[in-house]
Design a protein around this motif. Sequence first.
Motif, PDB file in Angstrom:
ATOM      1  N   ARG A   1       0.843  -1.199   0.000  1.00 15.84           N
ATOM      2  CA  ARG A   1       0.000   0.000   0.000  1.00 15.84           C
ATOM      3  C   ARG A   1       0.877   1.247   0.000  1.00 15.84           C
ATOM      4  NH1 ARG A   1      -5.667  -1.009   3.265  1.00 15.84           N
ATOM      5  NH2 ARG A   1      -6.255  -2.870   2.064  1.00 15.84           N
TER       6      ARG A   1
ATOM      7  N   THR B   1     -10.190   6.252  -2.800  1.00 13.92           N
ATOM      8  CA  THR B   1      -9.828   5.155  -1.905  1.00 13.92           C
ATOM      9  C   THR B   1      -8.456   5.388  -1.301  1.00 13.92           C
ATOM     10  OG1 THR B   1     -11.167   3.579  -3.169  1.00 13.92           O
ATOM     11  CG2 THR B   1      -9.456   2.659  -1.733  1.00 13.92           C
TER      12      THR B   1
ATOM     13  N   HIS C   1      -7.286   6.295   2.767  1.00 19.01           N
ATOM     14  CA  HIS C   1      -6.246   5.601   3.519  1.00 19.01           C
ATOM     15  C   HIS C   1      -4.987   6.470   3.674  1.00 19.01           C
ATOM     16  CE1 HIS C   1      -8.952   2.280   2.493  1.00 19.01           C
ATOM     17  NE2 HIS C   1      -8.461   1.689   3.557  1.00 19.01           N
TER      18      HIS C   1
ATOM     19  N   LEU D   1      -5.591  -0.320  -7.456  1.00 23.47           N
ATOM     20  CA  LEU D   1      -5.961  -0.627  -6.073  1.00 23.47           C
ATOM     21  C   LEU D   1      -5.744  -2.106  -5.767  1.00 23.47           C
ATOM     22  CD1 LEU D   1      -9.184   1.558  -5.826  1.00 23.47           C
ATOM     23  CD2 LEU D   1      -6.993   1.988  -4.692  1.00 23.47           C
TER      24      LEU D   1
ATOM     25  N   TYR E   1      -5.873  -3.942  -2.047  1.00 24.09           N
ATOM     26  CA  TYR E   1      -7.229  -3.542  -1.639  1.00 24.09           C
ATOM     27  C   TYR E   1      -8.265  -4.499  -2.225  1.00 24.09           C
ATOM     28  CZ  TYR E   1      -5.545   1.113  -0.177  1.00 24.09           C
ATOM     29  OH  TYR E   1      -4.903   2.144   0.461  1.00 24.09           O
TER      30      TYR E   1
ATOM     31  N   ASP F   1     -13.481  -2.537  -0.166  1.00 25.66           N
ATOM     32  CA  ASP F   1     -12.843  -1.413   0.516  1.00 25.66           C
ATOM     33  C   ASP F   1     -12.847  -0.141  -0.325  1.00 25.66           C
ATOM     34  OD1 ASP F   1     -12.160  -3.104   2.654  1.00 25.66           O
ATOM     35  OD2 ASP F   1     -10.317  -3.737   1.645  1.00 25.66           O
TER      36      ASP F   1
END
Length: 297
Positions: free
Chosen positions: A81, A164, A168, A284, A289, A293
């Motif tokens: 991530r 998204t 985060h 993603l 992910y 999410d």
Amino acid sequence: MSLPSVLTLIADRKAGPLKPEAIDVARSLVKGKAPIVLSEGEAVDIPCPTPGPGAASAATIRATLAPYQVDTLLLKTRGRRKAVLVADMDSTIVTGETLDEMAAALGVGEQVAAITRASMNGEIDFETSIEQRVALLAGKSASVLEDVWQNVTLTDGAKELVQTMRKHNARTALVSGGFTWFTQRVAELCGFDENYGNILEITDGKMTGKLGGPVLGPDAKLTHLEALTTERGVQLRAALTTGDGANDIPMLASAGLGLAFHAKPNVKKVIGTQINFSGLRAHLFAQGYRAADFVTD
């Protein structure tokens, strides 16, 4: 304990679901474990050991799965991530080339498109190409900008990707060789934290054929990437970049994850992590992910 690598498979939703046969072939290639579903019929993670001598390369895996219209990304599990996203605009976040579309509406489309192709393929440097293309717009009405904007279409998954990652706590930036007139609007539409582009000089409602500042080209894209990671307090390996043209190569090559998105042939020659079939949702899935999410409108 998780395995050190993961092979992510992503299908183009519009072309049909991810086939079980494709998953089986992929598992065999990487000696992978049972797939982890990220999105039913669309994307899976296959945990696998770090490829050793004689193992299938990422290029071999990509070529083997290509007949299934499946994108493949063989990545390290750790640090998937990313904390920073830097995205190109034309033919990446939006489906078209805004400058080419302006030129077509003004009757100089063929000349401008030819220069664009040469630039994107690395045949002429970006600074020369943008100056040549903008010069062809001299004296034309700036009202064409609004006309083109009415037809701008976001690439599938653009909002999901940006929003998204922002949810985060990632820093997101749109960095384009196109014009700030468009980057500002696209950034607002998608939710980017910031945007950068070239300034189109307009006087008395007409384009002068010049830029209003220094050219934002490949070196500037990389500079923005470096500045954004520094401001965020992370290293380049914590960044995700995406783009399709030659002027994106420096930032794609320098980021922890640089994705060549439906890219030009010369870009694919040097950037091995590629999205050739699916949309921006793939960025993603590449980070682990799950579709559940995603932030969606």
